[in-house]
Design a protein around this motif. Structure first.
Motif: not given
Ligand code: KIV
Ligand code: ZN
Length: 517
Positions: A135-142, A154-159, A166-168, A200-205
């Protein structure tokens, strides 16, 4: 956001957040700004500037960095609650490219002991907090904290739910440095095969180095589809640290044949960044550290030297200049002028403004009066020793006289400025350093314990400068101070004062409730 080339890897630097969480690595606002500016110049894509809820100082640092950085995205960290997230947004909202990074522990241990929530409650919390951040920012990392020890289903569920909210960017942290390369890759592959929106999103390590595998684990994740690597300069970070930025940068550059990925990094700034972070954090770089260690390009054995003379490629897979190391024959001495000093400093990878150069020149001249030849190491020590030239410090050493010898007790008389007011104090001690520390303590009484006191000679010879490191501990928090001088006792006094200035900064920083890694 512009679509990236499919082989471009984004570099997310967290030196100022995860790196600064290292016990003893507290940095001041101006030091953080200096590092952030250099990271931006180096081409880092995202700078994680701090954890705004942690303290006023963190908030201020993230806001200031947001105001001045032009190229990189500026990111702040927030736990999974509205107060953290709003505070984080207020800190980054003026950035050209703001990002909110929010996280929650998802592994069984974290669910039970850290966040005390059931799986269902964790899923709800993720949806609620990521939606709030959006609601504040378009670019949200989770991030699912402790992802590598989270049940895979469970990891698959949370992601999946974080992406739906809306996490990008989805970051997969190996919070305790537990994974290994093949598993690191499998986790990412599993996410891609089970969640269609992953494309559609960026995956990070985000890897920690507890088992010495952080770089290998990050690269394995990249090969499996991650396109953002989280890292720190010199691998700074809690415990064994985080993935080292310089290792990722050079591995991707040197092994293009098997790792055909690109970054925006200018690797010629790596040595400068390494030196700056080492100076500011007070964490020396180990001599044999990959890429930026003092010995990383030194060849001593006869066979190696012979090979190197015939063809550098025989024993060298990258060139010193690729990381900004330039060898010069310019020996500095008391007749060297400002122009020579400027050239030398720039060869060493530093760009100083006129005032900084003038200040360095004065200290260089003073050193050259005492020492016939001034080596690169001496200049680096001078550059890292800004404790004498800054007059905005809480405590500052103005003058010191010490009496020592075979007759005890040794005595010290010091003139010290405390918040600008000068005090003259005298004390005795068991040795000159003890006497000096006792005198300083009279101006600024404290209960911090001395954990570590180390002296090393910067170069050879009895006229060498000494670099002194002092580590103090107060209420479980550590700070490290460092300083250099040809007089070992003066260097000790300055290093002690430097650590006390950091202690004052540290006191202002309240630890947030939930521990972070
Ligand atoms: O190591 C970790 O889990 C972290 C998160 C906050 C991303 O640093
Ligand atoms: Zn971490």
């Amino acid at each position: 956001m512009a679509k990236l080339d499919k082989n471009q890897v984004l570099i997310f630097d967290t030196t100022l957040r995860d790196g600064e969480q290292s016990p003893g690595a507290t940095m001041s606002l101006s030091e953080k700004i200096e590092i952030a500016t250099l990271l931006d110049e180096m081409g880092v894509d995202i700078i994680e500037a701090g954890f705004p809820i942690a303290s006023e100082g963190d908030f201020e640092a993230v806001s200031e960095i947001s105001n001045i950085i032009n190229g990189a995205s500026v990111c702040g960290l927030a736990r999974a609650n509205k107060v953290d997230i709003e505070r984080c947004w207020r800190a980054v909202e003026n950035a050209k490219k703001p990002r909110i990074h929010t996280f929650i522990g998802t592994s069984p241990l974290h669910r039970e002991f850290q966040v005390r929530l059931s799986k269902e409650e964790v899923l709800d919390k993720i949806f609620e907090t990521v939606t709030y951040a959006r609601s504040f920012c378009e670019d949200v990392q989770w991030s699912p904290m402790d992802a590598t020890r989270t049940e895979r289903d469970f990891l698959i569920q949370v992601v999946r739910i974080a992406i739906e909210a809306g996490a990008s960017t989805i970051n997969i942290p190996d919070t305790v440095g537990y994974t290994a390369p093949r598993e690191s890759a499998l986790i990412i592959e599993d996410l891609f095969s089970n969640i269609t929106q992953m494309e559609e999103i960026t995956v990070s390590t985000h890897c920690h180095n507890d088992l010495g595998m952080a770089t290998a684990n990050s690269l394995a994740a990249v090969e499996a589809g991650a396109r953002q690597v989280e890292c720190t300069i010199n691998g700074l970070g809690e415990r064994a640290g985080n993935t080292a930025l310089e290792e990722i940068a050079m591995a991707l550059r040197v092994r293009q044949d098997i790792l055909p990925f690109t970054t925006n990094l200018d690797t010629r700034k790596l040595i400068q960044a390494s030196r700056l972070v080492s100076t500011v954090s007070g964490f020396p770089v180990q001599f044999n550290k990959a890429i930026v260690g003092k010995n990383a390009f030194a060849h001593e054995s006869g066979i190696h030297q012979d090979g190197m003379l015939k063809h550098a490629g025989t024993f060298e897979i990258m060139k010193p200049e690729d990381i900004g190391l330039i060898e010069t024959n310019l020996v500095m001495g008391k007749h060297s002028g400002r122009a020579a000093l400027r050239k030398k400093i720039s060869d060493l990878g530093f760009n100083l403004g006129d005032n900084q150069l003038q200040d360095l020149f004065v200290r260089f001249k003073a050193l050259a009066d005492r020492k016939k030849e001034v080596y690169d190491e001496d200049l680096l020590a001078l550059l890292s020793d800004n404790s004498m030239s800054r007059n905005d410090e809480f405590l500052q050493l103005i003058d010191l006289e010490v009496k020592c010898g075979t007759k005890s007790p040794q005595t010290a008389k010091a003139k010290i400025a405390l918040e600008g007011n000068q005090h003259i104090v005298e004390s005795t001690g068991d040795g000159p350093v003890d006497a000096v520390f006792n005198a300083i303590k009279k101006v600024f009484p404290h209960s911090a314990q001395l954990q570590h006191f180390q002296i090393h000679a910067v170069t050879e010879g009895t006229d060498a400068q000494a670099t002194v490191s002092v580590r103090l501990e107060e209420a479980g928090k550590m700070v490290t101070g460092q300083s250099s001088d040809t007089d070992t006792v003066v260097a000790s006094a300055k290093a002690y004062i430097n650590s006390l200035n950091k202690l004052v900064l540290r006191r202002k920083k309240k630890a947030p409730n939930a521990a972070l890694n």
